[in-house]
Design a protein around this motif. Structure first.
Motif, PDB file in Angstrom:
ATOM      1  N   LEU A   7       0.826  -1.201   0.000  1.00  0.00           N
ATOM      2  CA  LEU A   7       0.000   0.000   0.000  1.00  0.00           C
ATOM      3  C   LEU A   7       0.862   1.254   0.000  1.00  0.00           C
ATOM      4  N   ILE A  10       2.224   1.776  -3.416  1.00  0.00           N
ATOM      5  CA  ILE A  10       1.180   2.220  -4.347  1.00  0.00           C
ATOM      6  C   ILE A  10       0.857   3.690  -4.127  1.00  0.00           C
ATOM      7  N   LEU A  11       0.787   4.101  -2.868  1.00  0.00           N
ATOM      8  CA  LEU A  11       0.448   5.495  -2.570  1.00  0.00           C
ATOM      9  C   LEU A  11       1.506   6.466  -3.080  1.00  0.00           C
ATOM     10  N   LEU A  13       2.807   6.248  -6.044  1.00  0.00           N
ATOM     11  CA  LEU A  13       2.674   6.309  -7.499  1.00  0.00           C
ATOM     12  C   LEU A  13       1.879   7.538  -7.925  1.00  0.00           C
ATOM     13  N   GLU A  15      -1.149   9.648  -9.617  1.00  0.00           N
ATOM     14  CA  GLU A  15      -2.590   9.429  -9.459  1.00  0.00           C
ATOM     15  C   GLU A  15      -3.170   8.498 -10.523  1.00  0.00           C
ATOM     16  N   GLU A  17      -1.802   6.076 -12.154  1.00  0.00           N
ATOM     17  CA  GLU A  17      -1.407   4.690 -11.904  1.00  0.00           C
ATOM     18  C   GLU A  17      -2.147   4.129 -10.696  1.00  0.00           C
ATOM     19  N   ARG A  18      -2.338   4.951  -9.659  1.00  0.00           N
ATOM     20  CA  ARG A  18      -3.118   4.501  -8.499  1.00  0.00           C
ATOM     21  C   ARG A  18      -4.551   4.201  -8.908  1.00  0.00           C
ATOM     22  N   ILE A  21      -4.741   0.807 -10.562  1.00  0.00           N
ATOM     23  CA  ILE A  21      -4.644  -0.261  -9.561  1.00  0.00           C
ATOM     24  C   ILE A  21      -5.954  -0.369  -8.779  1.00  0.00           C
ATOM     25  N   ALA A  22      -6.512   0.763  -8.382  1.00  0.00           N
ATOM     26  CA  ALA A  22      -7.782   0.755  -7.650  1.00  0.00           C
ATOM     27  C   ALA A  22      -8.875   0.097  -8.476  1.00  0.00           C
TER      28      ALA A  22
END
Length: 70
Positions: A7, A10-11, A13, A15, A17-18, A21-22
């Motif tokens: 996490l 990911i945070l 990365l 926006e 790319e996030r 993933i989301a």
């Protein structure tokens, strides 16, 4: 690697790319688990809890603090 480490990575990365993933994570969830009726019933249950005083609404900053705590 722990889920917290993932996490945190990911945070960091960008926006877009996030968001990708989301979206992939949401798509991977078992969507058959909740029906529209279940969601409405849960929303009503939570509203009653607030009205009865056993729960309260969170402002945006409180919400984000809770998410970060896990």
């Amino acid at each position: 690697m722990t889920s917290r480490q993932i996490l945190d990575s990911i945070l960091g990365l960008p926006e877009n790319e996030r968001a990708e993933i989301a979206s992939a994570l949401i798509d991977s969830l078992d969507t058959d688990r909740w029906t529209d009726g279940d969601l409405v019933a849960e929303a009503k249950r939570r509203e009653r809890a607030v009205e009865e005083g056993s729960a309260r609404y969170l402002d945006e900053s409180e919400f984000h603090v809770g998410i970060r705590r896990g």
